[in-house]
Motif scaffolding. Structure first.
Motif, PDB file in Angstrom:
ATOM      1  N   PRO A   1       0.794  -1.239   0.000  1.00 25.34           N
ATOM      2  CA  PRO A   1       0.000   0.000   0.000  1.00 25.34           C
ATOM      3  C   PRO A   1       0.825   1.287   0.000  1.00 25.34           C
ATOM      4  O   PRO A   1       0.377   2.305  -0.556  1.00 25.34           O
ATOM      5  CB  PRO A   1      -0.837  -0.126   1.279  1.00 25.34           C
ATOM      6  CG  PRO A   1      -1.045  -1.593   1.427  1.00 25.34           C
ATOM      7  CD  PRO A   1       0.278  -2.190   1.009  1.00 25.34           C
ATOM      8  N   HIS A   2       2.022   1.270   0.600  1.00 26.55           N
ATOM      9  CA  HIS A   2       2.850   2.479   0.580  1.00 26.55           C
ATOM     10  C   HIS A   2       3.197   2.867  -0.858  1.00 26.55           C
ATOM     11  O   HIS A   2       3.126   4.047  -1.231  1.00 26.55           O
ATOM     12  CB  HIS A   2       4.137   2.252   1.378  1.00 26.55           C
ATOM     13  CG  HIS A   2       3.938   2.146   2.852  1.00 26.55           C
ATOM     14  ND1 HIS A   2       3.489   3.202   3.618  1.00 26.55           N
ATOM     15  CD2 HIS A   2       4.128   1.105   3.705  1.00 26.55           C
ATOM     16  CE1 HIS A   2       3.410   2.818   4.887  1.00 26.55           C
ATOM     17  NE2 HIS A   2       3.782   1.561   4.968  1.00 26.55           N
ATOM     18  N   THR A   3       3.576   1.870  -1.653  1.00 24.86           N
ATOM     19  CA  THR A   3       3.936   2.141  -3.044  1.00 24.86           C
ATOM     20  C   THR A   3       2.711   2.547  -3.855  1.00 24.86           C
ATOM     21  O   THR A   3       2.765   3.488  -4.661  1.00 24.86           O
ATOM     22  CB  THR A   3       4.608   0.908  -3.667  1.00 24.86           C
ATOM     23  OG1 THR A   3       5.733   0.531  -2.867  1.00 24.86           O
ATOM     24  CG2 THR A   3       5.073   1.188  -5.080  1.00 24.86           C
ATOM     25  N   VAL A   4       1.599   1.861  -3.645  1.00 24.42           N
ATOM     26  CA  VAL A   4       0.374   2.185  -4.375  1.00 24.42           C
ATOM     27  C   VAL A   4      -0.057   3.621  -4.090  1.00 24.42           C
ATOM     28  O   VAL A   4      -0.407   4.381  -5.008  1.00 24.42           O
ATOM     29  CB  VAL A   4      -0.750   1.200  -4.001  1.00 24.42           C
ATOM     30  CG1 VAL A   4      -2.071   1.630  -4.645  1.00 24.42           C
ATOM     31  CG2 VAL A   4      -0.393  -0.213  -4.453  1.00 24.42           C
ATOM     32  N   ARG A   5      -0.026   4.022  -2.828  1.00 25.14           N
ATOM     33  CA  ARG A   5      -0.436   5.387  -2.474  1.00 25.14           C
ATOM     34  C   ARG A   5       0.493   6.426  -3.102  1.00 25.14           C
ATOM     35  O   ARG A   5       0.041   7.467  -3.586  1.00 25.14           O
ATOM     36  CB  ARG A   5      -0.469   5.544  -0.951  1.00 25.14           C
ATOM     37  CG  ARG A   5      -1.689   4.935  -0.312  1.00 25.14           C
ATOM     38  CD  ARG A   5      -1.824   5.338   1.168  1.00 25.14           C
ATOM     39  NE  ARG A   5      -3.176   5.029   1.630  1.00 25.14           N
ATOM     40  CZ  ARG A   5      -3.548   3.847   2.120  1.00 25.14           C
ATOM     41  NH1 ARG A   5      -2.652   2.871   2.213  1.00 25.14           N
ATOM     42  NH2 ARG A   5      -4.800   3.640   2.485  1.00 25.14           N
ATOM     43  N   ALA A   6       1.805   6.148  -3.082  1.00 23.64           N
ATOM     44  CA  ALA A   6       2.754   7.088  -3.680  1.00 23.64           C
ATOM     45  C   ALA A   6       2.514   7.225  -5.178  1.00 23.64           C
ATOM     46  O   ALA A   6       2.581   8.341  -5.731  1.00 23.64           O
ATOM     47  CB  ALA A   6       4.182   6.621  -3.409  1.00 23.64           C
ATOM     48  N   MET A   7       2.214   6.120  -5.849  1.00 23.85           N
ATOM     49  CA  MET A   7       1.956   6.153  -7.282  1.00 23.85           C
ATOM     50  C   MET A   7       0.675   6.930  -7.579  1.00 23.85           C
ATOM     51  O   MET A   7       0.633   7.764  -8.502  1.00 23.85           O
ATOM     52  CB  MET A   7       1.866   4.724  -7.831  1.00 23.85           C
ATOM     53  CG  MET A   7       3.190   3.977  -7.791  1.00 23.85           C
ATOM     54  SD  MET A   7       2.995   2.179  -8.053  1.00 23.85           S
ATOM     55  CE  MET A   7       2.527   2.128  -9.785  1.00 23.85           C
ATOM     56  N   ALA A   8      -0.370   6.670  -6.808  1.00 20.43           N
ATOM     57  CA  ALA A   8      -1.637   7.370  -7.033  1.00 20.43           C
ATOM     58  C   ALA A   8      -1.493   8.864  -6.791  1.00 20.43           C
ATOM     59  O   ALA A   8      -2.045   9.686  -7.537  1.00 20.43           O
ATOM     60  CB  ALA A   8      -2.715   6.788  -6.118  1.00 20.43           C
ATOM     61  N   THR A   9      -0.726   9.213  -5.771  1.00 13.07           N
ATOM     62  CA  THR A   9      -0.494  10.633  -5.484  1.00 13.07           C
ATOM     63  C   THR A   9       0.245  11.301  -6.630  1.00 13.07           C
ATOM     64  O   THR A   9      -0.112  12.399  -7.071  1.00 13.07           O
ATOM     65  CB  THR A   9       0.305  10.790  -4.181  1.00 13.07           C
ATOM     66  OG1 THR A   9      -0.469  10.263  -3.096  1.00 13.07           O
ATOM     67  CG2 THR A   9       0.632  12.249  -3.905  1.00 13.07           C
ATOM     68  N   HIS A  10       1.295  10.630  -7.127  1.00 14.66           N
ATOM     69  CA  HIS A  10       2.055  11.198  -8.242  1.00 14.66           C
ATOM     70  C   HIS A  10       1.169  11.395  -9.466  1.00 14.66           C
ATOM     71  O   HIS A  10       1.296  12.398 -10.184  1.00 14.66           O
ATOM     72  CB  HIS A  10       3.238  10.295  -8.591  1.00 14.66           C
ATOM     73  CG  HIS A  10       3.987  10.747  -9.800  1.00 14.66           C
ATOM     74  ND1 HIS A  10       4.834  11.842  -9.791  1.00 14.66           N
ATOM     75  CD2 HIS A  10       3.988  10.279 -11.087  1.00 14.66           C
ATOM     76  CE1 HIS A  10       5.324  12.023 -10.998  1.00 14.66           C
ATOM     77  NE2 HIS A  10       4.825  11.090 -11.806  1.00 14.66           N
ATOM     78  N   LEU A  11       0.276  10.438  -9.705  1.00 19.34           N
ATOM     79  CA  LEU A  11      -0.588  10.514 -10.883  1.00 19.34           C
ATOM     80  C   LEU A  11      -1.816  11.392 -10.656  1.00 19.34           C
ATOM     81  O   LEU A  11      -2.611  11.594 -11.579  1.00 19.34           O
ATOM     82  CB  LEU A  11      -1.037   9.105 -11.289  1.00 19.34           C
ATOM     83  CG  LEU A  11       0.078   8.179 -11.803  1.00 19.34           C
ATOM     84  CD1 LEU A  11      -0.448   6.754 -11.963  1.00 19.34           C
ATOM     85  CD2 LEU A  11       0.646   8.686 -13.122  1.00 19.34           C
ATOM     86  N   ALA A  12      -1.955  11.887  -9.428  1.00 27.69           N
ATOM     87  CA  ALA A  12      -3.100  12.734  -9.073  1.00 27.69           C
ATOM     88  C   ALA A  12      -4.413  12.054  -9.440  1.00 27.69           C
ATOM     89  O   ALA A  12      -5.309  12.647 -10.047  1.00 27.69           O
ATOM     90  CB  ALA A  12      -2.987  14.104  -9.760  1.00 27.69           C
ATOM     91  N   THR A  13      -4.516  10.778  -9.053  1.00 27.14           N
ATOM     92  CA  THR A  13      -5.699   9.993  -9.374  1.00 27.14           C
ATOM     93  C   THR A  13      -6.343   9.472  -8.104  1.00 27.14           C
ATOM     94  O   THR A  13      -5.678   9.359  -7.061  1.00 27.14           O
ATOM     95  CB  THR A  13      -5.329   8.827 -10.313  1.00 27.14           C
ATOM     96  OG1 THR A  13      -6.517   8.223 -10.822  1.00 27.14           O
ATOM     97  CG2 THR A  13      -4.498   7.773  -9.595  1.00 27.14           C
ATOM     98  N   ASP A  14      -7.599   9.137  -8.178  1.00 26.24           N
ATOM     99  CA  ASP A  14      -8.314   8.590  -7.027  1.00 26.24           C
ATOM    100  C   ASP A  14      -7.704   7.254  -6.625  1.00 26.24           C
ATOM    101  O   ASP A  14      -7.485   6.373  -7.475  1.00 26.24           O
ATOM    102  CB  ASP A  14      -9.787   8.398  -7.385  1.00 26.24           C
ATOM    103  CG  ASP A  14     -10.576   7.768  -6.258  1.00 26.24           C
ATOM    104  OD1 ASP A  14     -10.916   8.486  -5.305  1.00 26.24           O
ATOM    105  OD2 ASP A  14     -10.825   6.543  -6.335  1.00 26.24           O
ATOM    106  N   LEU A  15      -7.432   7.081  -5.336  1.00 29.61           N
ATOM    107  CA  LEU A  15      -6.756   5.880  -4.853  1.00 29.61           C
ATOM    108  C   LEU A  15      -7.581   4.626  -5.132  1.00 29.61           C
ATOM    109  O   LEU A  15      -7.041   3.613  -5.599  1.00 29.61           O
ATOM    110  CB  LEU A  15      -6.454   6.007  -3.363  1.00 29.61           C
ATOM    111  CG  LEU A  15      -5.775   4.791  -2.708  1.00 29.61           C
ATOM    112  CD1 LEU A  15      -4.431   4.505  -3.365  1.00 29.61           C
ATOM    113  CD2 LEU A  15      -5.604   5.031  -1.210  1.00 29.61           C
ATOM    114  N   GLY A  16      -8.864   4.664  -4.848  1.00 30.43           N
ATOM    115  CA  GLY A  16      -9.699   3.492  -5.079  1.00 30.43           C
ATOM    116  C   GLY A  16      -9.746   3.099  -6.546  1.00 30.43           C
ATOM    117  O   GLY A  16      -9.639   1.912  -6.888  1.00 30.43           O
TER     118      GLY A  16
END
Length: 303
Positions: free
Chosen positions: A263-278
């Motif tokens: 989840p740490h990596t997934v959250r960082a990727m979603a944040t970078h892409l400025a996309t909804d986490l779910g």
């Protein structure tokens, strides 16, 4: 890195009096939508108090990691991966001779024999990928590279023969790996495990429909090229992995890694892409199942 290489690395660290925090990090906040760890090595024990693969999978499930791809790197670990995955619904297997192991098998006159075992294991219903295979010019010198090329091309053939995915290990060998894939013909589902290239390489991958799997290294502050590549690759070609017990994501870099830290990596990727986490988690899950199929199929009866 294979288990034997990992042991040698830890011995070298001890030799030089270096220390690292060997405690497992705490559980992260669970993901809002379940997804998968596309590449892990649960046969390798790490940490002050190593835990078995059952506990790793239990921890992963509590934070939204529904399953893992357990990856072999030699005959022994590939057989273990295929056998355990046969009865474990949260695990599927990838089998291969790691590029750094190929010269050792070749020197012993046993590379063909080892490749024959990989071919056999690739036919098992819970083996969903050939990997990790590829080229590594960082740990293997020029003398060992012919064995790596021969092994890599044989693995490409095995993946295509069994119509399963291929996970590529590519270290300091980007151009040679791409050349081999284009010359021999890549399997339909080709994954760059622990992608380490840049935006230009991501464009080549996109043009060929190759998947890029991002590990904890995408969270490291200096790795701007990786995040640029993440921005460029189409969302439907993105995967995530731990490569546990290696490459622990921030903020726990250097400590033992495990699938539950995905989840740490997934959250960082979603944040970078400025996309909804779910939405991003759901996309990763769709992509992963497109590459490897269902985690619920092919289990041994009675498992």
């Amino acid at each position: 890195m294979t288990e034997s290489a990992y042991i040698r690395k830890r011995e070298k660290v001890a030799e030089h009096g270096q220390t690292r925090d060997l405690t497992y990090p705490p559980l992260p906040e669970a993901l809002p939508v379940g997804t998968y760890d596309n590449h892990t090595h649960l046969e390798i024990a790490d940490g002050e108090n190593p835990i078995d693969f059952h506990e790793h999978l239990e921890r992963a499930a509590t934070v939204g990691i529904m399953g893992v791809v357990q990856v072999g790197g030699d005959v022994e670990t590939s057989r273990w991966s295929a056998e355990v995955a046969s009865t474990e619904p949260r695990m599927i297997a990838a089998v291969a001779i790691h590029p750094n192991e190929a010269p050792r098998y070749e020197a012993a006159g046993k590379l063909d024999e080892a490749l024959a075992v990989i071919d056999e294991l690739a036919a098992w219903p819970r083996t969903r990928a050939v990997g990790e295979t590829g080229l590594d010019f960082f740990r293997t010198g020029v003398d060992g590279q012919p064995a790596q090329f021969r092994s890599f091309e044989a693995h490409i053939g095995i993946a295509k023969k069994h119509d399963i995915a291929m996970q590529i290990h590519d270290r300091d060998a980007h151009e040679a790996v791409i050349e081999a894939l284009l010359r021999v013909g890549a399997p339909a589902k080709t994954v760059f495990h622990c992608f380490s290239g840049d935006a230009a390489m991501a464009r080549i991958a996109a043009d060929n429909g190759w998947y890029l799997s991002f590990s904890g290294t995408v969270t490291f502050k200096k790795n701007h090229d990786l995040r640029e590549a993440l921005s460029i690759i189409p969302r439907e070609l993105i995967l995530v992995e731990t490569d546990a017990p290696f490459l622990t994501p921030q903020p726990f870099r250097g400590r033992p890694n495990a699938p539950y830290l995905t989840p740490h990596t997934v959250r960082a990727m979603a944040t970078h892409l400025a996309t909804d986490l779910g939405d991003f988690c759901a996309q990763l899950a769709i992509n992963t199942e497109r590459v490897y199929g269902s985690w619920q199929e092919g289990l041994t009866v009675g498992a």
